[in-house]
Design an enzyme around this catalytic site. Structure first.
Site, short mmCIF file in Angstrom:
data_model
loop_
_atom_site.label_atom_id
_atom_site.label_comp_id
_atom_site.label_asym_id
_atom_site.label_seq_id
_atom_site.Cartn_x
_atom_site.Cartn_y
_atom_site.Cartn_z
N LEU A 59 0.83 -1.20 0.00
CA LEU A 59 0.00 0.00 0.00
C LEU A 59 0.86 1.25 0.00
O LEU A 59 0.63 2.18 -0.78
CB LEU A 59 -0.92 0.01 1.22
CG LEU A 59 -2.06 -1.00 1.16
CD1 LEU A 59 -2.94 -0.88 2.38
CD2 LEU A 59 -2.89 -0.81 -0.10
N ALA A 60 1.88 1.31 0.85
CA ALA A 60 2.70 2.51 0.92
C ALA A 60 3.59 2.64 -0.32
O ALA A 60 3.59 3.67 -1.00
CB ALA A 60 3.54 2.49 2.20
N GLY A 61 4.34 1.58 -0.63
CA GLY A 61 5.28 1.64 -1.75
C GLY A 61 4.58 1.75 -3.10
O GLY A 61 5.00 2.53 -3.97
N HIS B 241 -2.28 -10.70 17.89
CA HIS B 241 -3.70 -10.79 17.59
C HIS B 241 -4.26 -12.02 18.30
O HIS B 241 -3.73 -13.10 18.15
CB HIS B 241 -3.87 -10.90 16.08
CG HIS B 241 -5.25 -10.61 15.62
ND1 HIS B 241 -6.28 -11.47 15.87
CD2 HIS B 241 -5.77 -9.57 14.94
CE1 HIS B 241 -7.39 -10.96 15.35
NE2 HIS B 241 -7.11 -9.80 14.79
N ARG C 153 -7.23 -6.48 22.45
CA ARG C 153 -6.38 -7.54 21.92
C ARG C 153 -5.29 -7.99 22.88
O ARG C 153 -5.09 -9.19 23.10
CB ARG C 153 -5.68 -7.06 20.64
CG ARG C 153 -6.62 -6.91 19.48
CD ARG C 153 -5.91 -6.32 18.27
NE ARG C 153 -6.82 -6.31 17.13
CZ ARG C 153 -6.51 -5.88 15.92
NH1 ARG C 153 -5.29 -5.41 15.68
NH2 ARG C 153 -7.38 -5.92 14.93
N HIS D 25 1.03 -10.23 14.44
CA HIS D 25 0.60 -9.90 13.09
C HIS D 25 0.96 -8.48 12.65
O HIS D 25 0.75 -8.13 11.51
CB HIS D 25 -0.88 -10.17 12.90
CG HIS D 25 -1.76 -9.06 13.37
ND1 HIS D 25 -2.79 -8.57 12.62
CD2 HIS D 25 -1.71 -8.34 14.51
CE1 HIS D 25 -3.36 -7.60 13.30
NE2 HIS D 25 -2.74 -7.44 14.43
N GLU E 295 4.32 0.29 7.28
CA GLU E 295 4.67 -0.45 8.49
C GLU E 295 6.18 -0.40 8.75
O GLU E 295 6.63 -0.61 9.89
CB GLU E 295 4.19 -1.91 8.38
CG GLU E 295 4.24 -2.69 9.69
CD GLU E 295 3.80 -4.15 9.56
OE1 GLU E 295 3.21 -4.52 8.53
OE2 GLU E 295 4.04 -4.92 10.50
N LEU F 92 -3.99 -0.10 7.12
CA LEU F 92 -4.22 0.24 5.71
C LEU F 92 -4.25 1.76 5.56
O LEU F 92 -3.71 2.33 4.62
CB LEU F 92 -5.55 -0.36 5.23
CG LEU F 92 -5.67 -1.87 5.34
CD1 LEU F 92 -7.03 -2.34 4.83
CD2 LEU F 92 -4.57 -2.56 4.55
#
Lengths: 215, 643, 256
Positions: free
Chosen positions: B43-45, B266, B331, B406, B430, B446
Site C-alpha cells: 500500500l505505501a510503496g 492478535h 487484543r 501480526h 509499516e 491500511l
C-alpha cells in the site's frame, strides 16, 4: 506493446465470427431438417418441395453464397484459433484431469473436420451428382437402403449433434449474450436444438433401413 | 546522531497545511531529472511509486514478489478507518486522532497522528475513484462498520478482502505509470544493501532472485516501504517472505531503529498444529462478538472432548476476570490471558513440543440463542476457512484459538517528513516506527500505509529534492558503490560457504522464533529477556557456522533468499530484546510483568514518555540509545482500564 | 481433530531454467501428518533434501492464506489440487490417502515461461493490467466519495469479479492456455463501476490486444478455468468481456 486492432484481429473477434457464422449454419441446418420432414409425406411432397425451392433461384443461390461465406469464415477462424491454441500450451501435462468440460467441447476439433468430409460427401451424393436428377425421394431412399451409406449418415449426424450442442452454447458466450438470470437457459436451448435436429436427422436413414419409408 | 522531528508548531489542525505551504517544490519540467528508488510495492510503496511517477519523477520500484500485486498488504481482511462521519454518529478528524493517540497508549507523536486522521478522508475518495468496490448500502452510499471496539462506525470494507482491493487499486495506479514509462518495475528483486554517499542515501544494491545477478541502482534518494518484522517470531500471520532485510540493511548504514519492542499480538488465530507449521492464520476479531472463550478448569480435562466437559468445569476466564468487557477485552488483554491459562497447563488441542497452546472459542450459546442460520450468515466464511485448515466443524465443536503476532509498530525512526536519520532515506508504511505508538487500533494499518504513500511522501520527497536541487553524479565505479556491491557478494558467499553446513535456514529461524516468542512475546520480564540476550548470539553464531544452502547463487535459490533474511532477523531480534529490557514500563503491546497494577499494564510517563531510537554501533549487543521525548498538548495521558 | 500419519510418493517436475529440459523426479514424503498444508509437506521434503545436500524443489509461495495468488501448481492433473475453491497453500494433507502417488507439475503455458521447477513467470498478467486495467485518476484529485452513489448489487457484482487473485490457475487449467478469465475479471470489475465508464472502450481494446500479444490461447468455453478458480470467478465475466470488446470496436472512433 499492441494498441489498436480490428475486431477480427483479436481472438475474441475470431470467436465472434465463429459464433455468427455458426449461427447462420445452424439456422440452415434447422431449415434443411424441417424441409426433409417432407420425406414422411411421400414422394410427391418431397419432390414438390424441392421443385418449389428450385423455382426460386435467387433464394437458392442467395442461400448458397451466404452459406459458402459462412463456412469459409467458420473454418478459417477455426483453423487460426486452433493453430494458436495448440501453441499456447507449450509443453504438455503428463497428468491432466478435466473438471468441467464435456465430450462435445473436447471433440470440437474432431467433429469439425468430420462434418466437413460429411458435407462434401453429402453434396456430391444429393446435390452435385444425384443418381436420379429431379427425383429427390428416390435418391434418398435408394441411398439409405445401403447400410454403409446409412451408417455414414448416422455417424455424421451424431457428430453434427455434438458439434452444434457445444457450438450453440459457446456462441452465446462468444457474442456476450449472457445474463445471470437467464444463463441456465442457454444450455437448455443448446440441448433442445441439437437433440431435435439430431434425432430428426437420424430418423431418416433409420426409417429407410427399417422399412418404414420405402420407394 | 540527533533526532529532530521537524514537527510544525501551532494549532494541530493547521500543522500539515502549514508544513506543506512551507515546503519546497520541484517544477514539473525538472521532476524527470530526479531519480527516485522505492523499495516495496504494498500500500505505501505502490501508492508512493504511482503518485511520484504521475507527478513526473523517474521512479524505480522494487519488490521481492513476482508481481507488485502480491505485497502482503493484500492479506488485510477487516477494513480501513476514515473520519468521514457518514454514519452521523459524531465522528470527526479530532476523534479519530484522539482514539489513535489513546489506543497507541500515548507513545506516538501527536502531529503525525493528527495528519493521519486528516488524510484518512482523502484516502477513501482516492480509493473510490480508482474503482475499489467498497461495500455499499441499498441507497448506494458507502457502508461502514464498527471495528475493534470503536464507539463510532468509521471502518470502510470490501467484504473480507479490504486489503486486497485497496492494494489492487494502488497496483493498478502503479501499472498505469509503468505503462506511461514513469515507473520502471523490478519484480523478484531483493534489496540487499543501501548505498550511502556523502552522508546521503543514494541508491541500493539488489539481487535478482531469478538470476542471482547483483546490480547497483543509483538515484537521488531512496524510499523504503518494506513492511514489518513480525516474522522474527518465525510463526506469525505475515506472508512467509516478509522480512526486515531492507530496513535492517539501512539501520546498519546509520538509520536509527525505533521502538523495536512494540509488536502486536492478535488474539484470534488458529493455533499451531505441529512443529512443521510454517505460518499462522488470523481469523477476524469479530468472532469474539458471539463466541465465548474458555478452557477446562481441571488439567485432566484438557484432552477430553469439549462437549463432554460439564458447564461447572469450564473456566470462562475473560468473563470472570473482566466482567465489564468479558470476551471483548482489547487484543493485548485477551492475548495475555490466553498465555496465562495455557501456562497453567489448561491449554487444549494437540501438544506441540509438549505444550498445549490453544483455548476454546465456543459458539454453542450463540447458536442456541440466535440459531445456526444467523451464525452462518455472520461468520460462514470464517467457519469454512477454519474447517479447511483444521478439519474441525465449528458449528459442532468449539473453535480453538491462540494469539499470534501480526503487526509491528516499531520500525525505522522517521521525522515528520518520514525521513530517516540518513538524509535522503524516507520510510513509509509499516516499515517506519509509525503513528501507532505502542499499540495499533484495528483498521488503521491500511490507513497509514496509504496516507504515507499517496499523500505524505509525494510532498515530503518533493521538499527534499527541492532543497538539494542537483546532486553531483555518482558513478557505479565509485568506492562507496563498489563497497556496497562487495558487501552483498561477500555475504552471499559467506552464507553459501558456512564452515560446518548442517541445517536449512528454517532450522535456525524456528529456534530464534521460539526464543523471541517465549521471552519477548506477549508478556515479558527482565530475567527472560536477559536469557534471550544470551541465547540469541549463541544461536546466531551457530547459524553462521552451520547454515546449509544447496544449489548455486546464480539462479533462483529460495534457500539462499531465506538464509539472508534469517541472518538479519537474528540481529533485529537481539535489538528487540534490548529495547524491551530498556523499557521498564508496560504500554500497549509491550507488557512487562514487573510493571503492572492489579493485572493492568502500568505505564511510566515520567521516565518513558519517549521514542527509543537505536543507533547501530557495529556490535549488535551494544546499540546506542537516542531518545525523542514525546509531549502531549491535546490528548492528556490517561490510564487504560478494562475491569 | 484426529491426527494421522501418511506416506506419499511425489513425482515432481524438475527443470533447471527457462530453456533447460525438464523431467520428473521421484521423492518420498514420509510420516506426513494430515494436518499439514500441502506446502508444509513440501517444506518438510525440501528441508530433508537440503540436509542430504541436494537442491530443494523450487515452488512459489508467500502469504499461505489463499489471497496473494503467488502459489500454484498442478496436483495430479488439477490446478491447485483436488479441493474446490482452495489455493494449493490452503490445501491440507487430509485430502490425500496413505500411499498415494502425487504428480506435481508447473502451470504449463507459452505465456508463463518456467523459471525453475514449479515456478513460472506470470509477468504477462502484469502487462495485461498495464495495458489498461485501471481507472486514470490523479492522486489527490478525487471528488468526495459519496457524491457518486453506486447500487449495492452493482458494487457486489464488481466485487465478485474483483476477487481474482491473479494466480494463473485459469491459464493452467484451460485446454487452450487462455487468459480469458483473468482478463475478463478485471475488464468486468471496472466496466461495471460508474467510475470506469470513461475509459471503458479503450480499456477493453487494449487489454484484449495485450492478452493476445502475450501468446495466450483463445477461449473455447470449456469452463475449466471457472472450475479450478480458487476464488470462484465466474465464466459469466468472459461473456461480458466479449460483449465489451464488440461494443468497444463498434463505438470506437480511433482508427484501427
Amino acid at each position: 506493446m499492441q494498441r489498436a486492432l480490428t475486431l477480427y484481429q483479436t481472438t475474441i473477434g475470431k470467436k465472434v465470427v465463429m459464433a455468427l457464422s455458426g449461427g447462420i449454419i445452424v439456422g440452415f441446418v434447422i431449415g434443411h431438417f424441417l424441409g426433409n420432414l417432407n420425406l414422411y409425406l411421400g414422394p410427391e411432397a418431397l419432390n414438390g418441395y424441392a421443385a418449389k425451392l428450385h423455382s426460386m433461384p435467387a433464394l437458392v443461390w442467395g442461400t448458397r453464397i451466404l452459406l459458402l461465406f459462412a463456412f469459409g469464415a467458420h473454418i478459417g477462424s477455426a483453423y487460426q484459433l486452433w493453430r494458436r491454441n495448440v501453441t499456447a500450451r507449450g509443453s504438455h501435462y503428463k497428468r491432466r484431469k478435466d473438471q468441467a468440460t464435456d465430450y462435445a467441447a473436447r471433440t470440437m476439433y474432431w467433429t469439425g473436420p468430420i462434418l466437413l468430409l460429411y458435407l462434401i460427401y453429402h453434396l456430391l451424393e444429393f446435390t452435385i451428382l444425384p443418381t436420379h436428377p429431379g427425383d429427390v425421394y428416390r435418391n434418398v431412399v435408394e441411398a439409405f437402403q445401403n447400410p454403409w451409406i446409412s451408417t455414414f449418415y448416422i455417424a455424421g449426424n451424431l457428430a453434427l449433434g455434438l458439434h452444434i450442442f457445444h457450438g450453440i452454447f459457446s456462441a452465446f458466450q462468444s457474442i456476450g449474450a449472457n445474463h445471470p438470470r437467464y444463463n441456465s437457459y442457454r444450455r437448455d436451448l443448446a440441448i433442445a436444438i441439437s437433440a431435435v435436429v439430431t434425432l430428426g436427422n437420424l430418423s431418416f436413414p433409420i426409417s429407410v433401413l427399417t422399412g418404414i419409408v420405402t420407394l | 546522531m540527533e533526532l529532530r522531528s521537524h514537527e510544525p508548531t501551532g494549532p494541530i489542525e493547521e500543522r500539515w497545511a502549514k508544513h506543506k505551504e512551507a515546503s519546497k517544490l520541484v517544477a514539473p519540467a525538472n521532476r524527470r531529472k530526479h531519480n527516485i528508488i522505492v523499495v516495496g510495492s504494498g500500500l505505501a510503496g505502490g501508492a508512493a511509486s504511482a503518485s511520484l511517477g504521475e507527478m513526473g519523477y523517474n521512479v524505480k520500484c522494487f519488490c521481492y514478489q513476482d508481481s507488485p500485486r502480491r505485497a502482503h498488504s493484500i492479506a488485510a481482511q477487516g477494513g480501513i478507518n476514515a473520519a468521514k462521519n457518514y454514519q452521523n454518529d459524531g465522528d470527526s478528524v479530532y476523534r479519530l486522532f484522539y482514539d489513535t493517540v489513546k489506543g497507541g497508549d500515548f507513545r506516538s507523536r501527536e502531529s503525525n497522528v493528527y495528519r493521519l486522521a486528516e488524510l484518512s478522508l482523502h484516502i477513501i475518495d482516492q480509493a473510490v475513484a480508482q474503482g475499489v468496490p467498497f461495500a455499499r448500502e441499498y441507497g448506494g452510499l458507502l457502508a461502514n462498520r464498527s471495528f475493534g471496539g470503536a464507539q463510532v462506525s468509521r471502518t470502510f470494507y470490501a467484504r473480507g478482502q479490504t486489503g486486497q482491493q485497496l492494494l489492487l487499486g494502488a497496483y493498478q495506479a502503479l501499472s498505469r505509470q509503468i505503462d506511461a514509462g514513469t515507473v520502471e518495475m523490478f519484480a523478484r528483486h531483493e534489496m540487499l544493501e543501501l548505498i550511502v554517499h556523502d552522508g546521503r542515501a543514494r541508491g541500493i544494491v539488489t539481487r535478482c532472485l531469478n538470476t542471482g545477478k547483483v546490480t547497483p541502482h543509483i538515484a537521488d534518494m531512496v524510499v523504503l516501504c518494506t513492511g514489518g518484522y513480525s516474522n522474527v517470531f518465525y510463526l506469525s500471520t505475515n506472508a512467509k517472505g516478509c522480512n526486515c532485510t531492507a530496513t535492517w540493511r539501512a539501520h546498519r548504514k546509520g538509520a536509527a531503529f525505533a521502538n523495536p519492542c512494540y509488536t502486536q499480538i492478535h488474539p484470534t488465530c488458529i493455533p499451531q498444529a505441529g512443529s512443521y507449521q510454517s505460518k499462522l492464520t488470523l481469523m477476524s476479531e469479530s468472532l469474539r462478538n458471539d463466541g465465548r472463550v474458555w478452557v477446562p478448569r481441571k488439567k485432566e480435562d484438557v484432552t477430553k472432548q469439549p462437549r463432554d466437559i460439564p458447564e461447572a468445569d469450564r473456566f470462562y476466564y475473560l468473563e470472570e476476570r473482566y466482567p465489564a468487557f468479558g470476551n471483548l477485552v482489547p487484543r493485548d488483554v485477551a492475548s495475555r490471558n490466553a498465555l496465562y491459562v495455557t501456562n497453567d497447563g489448561l491449554g487444549v488441542g494437540p501438544a506441540v513440543n509438549g505444550e498445549r497452546r490453544g483455548v476454546y472459542l465456543d459458539f454453542a450459546d450463540a447458536i442456541g440463542r440466535l440459531g445456526e442460520q444467523t451464525i452462518r450468515e455472520r461468520y460462514g466464511n470464517l467457519f469454512e476457512m477454519y474447517e479447511r485448515i483444521t478439519g474441525d466443524n465449528p458449528y459442532e465443536t468449539p473453535m480453538r484459538i491462540y494469539p499470534a503476532t501480526h503487526y509491528t509498530m516499531g520500525g525505522l525512526w522517521v521525522d515528520y517528513n518520514l525521513e530517516a536519520t540518513i538524509p535522503g532515506l524516507f520510510v513509509g508504511g509499516e516499515a517506519n516506527f509509525s503513528d501507532h505508538g505502542s499499540n495499533r487500533l484495528g483498521a488503521s494499518a491500511l490507513m497509514q500505509g496509504l496516507a504515507d504513500g499517496y499523500f505524505v511522501l509525494p510532498f515530503t520527497v518533493g521538499n527534499y529534492l527541492g532543497h538539494i536541487r542537483t546532486l553531483p553524479p555518482l558513478s557505479e565505479d565509485h568506492p562507496d558503490v563498489q563497497a556496497a556491491i562487495q558487501a552483498v557478494d561477500d555475504r552471499v558467499r559467506k552464507l553459501m560457504n558456512a564452515p560446518d553446513p548442517k541445517h536449512a535456514p528454517e532450522h535456525f529461524h524456528r529456534q530464534l522464533g521460539k526464543v523471541i516468542w517465549e521471552k519477548c512475546g506477549m508478556s515479558r520480564n527482565a530475567e527472560a529477556l536477559e536469557e534471550a540476550l544470551e541465547k540469541i548470539p549463541e544461536l546466531r553464531e551457530q547459524f553462521w557456522r552451520e547454515v546449509k544452502i544447496t544449489g548455486s547463487g546464480k539462479d533462483l535459490n529460495q534457500t539462499l533468499e531465506r538464509a539472508g533474511r534469517v541472518a538479519d532477523f537474528f540481529e533485529l531480534g537481539e535489538l528487540m530484546c534490548i529495547d524491551a529490557l530498556n523499557r521498564k514500563e508496560s504500554c500497549g503491546g509491550h507488557f512487562r510483568e514487573e510493571y503492572q497494577e492489579k493485572g493492568e499494564a502500568l505505564r511510566d510517563d515520567t521516565n518513558f514518555s519517549y521514542v527509543a531510537a537505536w543507533e547501530w554501533t557495529g556490535n549488535p549487543a551494544e546499540p546506542r540509545l537516542h531518545k525523542e521525548p514525546l509531549t502531549f498538548e491535546y490528548v492528556k495521558p490517561t490510564k487504560r482500564s478494562y475491569k | 481433530m484426529t491426527d494421522e500419519l501418511i506416506n506419499l510418493t511425489l513425482h515432481v517436475w524438475r527443470q533447471r531454467g527457462p530453456n533447460g529440459p525438464g523431467s520428473f523426479e521421484t521423492h518420498h514424503a514420509k510420516d506426513i501428518t494430515t494436518h499439514m498444508s500441502f506446502l508444509e509437506m513440501l517444506d518438510v521434503v525440501n528441508e530433508d533434501l537440503i540436509e542430504k545436500g541436494e537442491e530443494p524443489i523450487a515452488f512459489d509461495y508467500d502469504c499461505r492464506e489463499g489471497i496473494c495468488g503467488t502459489c500454484g501448481m498442478v496436483v495430479n492433473g488439477v490446478a491447485h489440487g483436488p479441493q474446490k475453491l482452495t489455493t494449493v497453500c490452503q490445501l491440507h494433507m487430509r485430502q490425500f490417502e496413505d500411499g498415494q502417488e502425487i504428480w506435481l507439475e508447473p502451470w504449463r503455458a507459452q505465456g508463463f515461461p518456467i523459471v525453475k521447477d514449479l515456478v513460472v513467470d506470470r509477468s504477462g498478467f502484469d502487462r495485461i493490467i498495464q495495458a489498461g486495467g485501471y481507472i486514470s485518476i490523479r492522486t489527490g484529485s478525487a471528488s468526495e466519495a459519496n457524491e457518486m452513489p453506486i447500487a449495492k448489487d452493482v458494487a457486489d457484482r464488481a466485487m465478485d469479479a474483483a476477487a481474482c487473485i491473479g494466480c494463473g490457475a485459469c491459464v493452467a487449467a484451460c485446454p487452450n492456455a487462455s487468459a480469458s478469465l483473468f482478463t475478463a475479471a478485471k475488464i468486468s470489475h471496472l466496466s461495471l463501476m460508474p467510475q470506469g465508464q470513461v475509459e471503458r472502450a479503450d480499456r477493453a481494446r487494449k487489454m484484449v490486444a495485450q492478452m493476445d500479444a502475450e501468446g495466450f490461447g483463445a477461449c473455447t468455453n470449456h469452463g475449466e478455468c471457472e472450475a479450478v478458480c480458487p476464488k470462484g470467478v465466474s465464466l459469466e465475466w468472459i461473456a461480458r468481456m466479449n460483449r465489451e470488446l464488440v461494443r468497444a470496436m463498434v463505438k470506437s472512433k480511433t482508427p484501427a
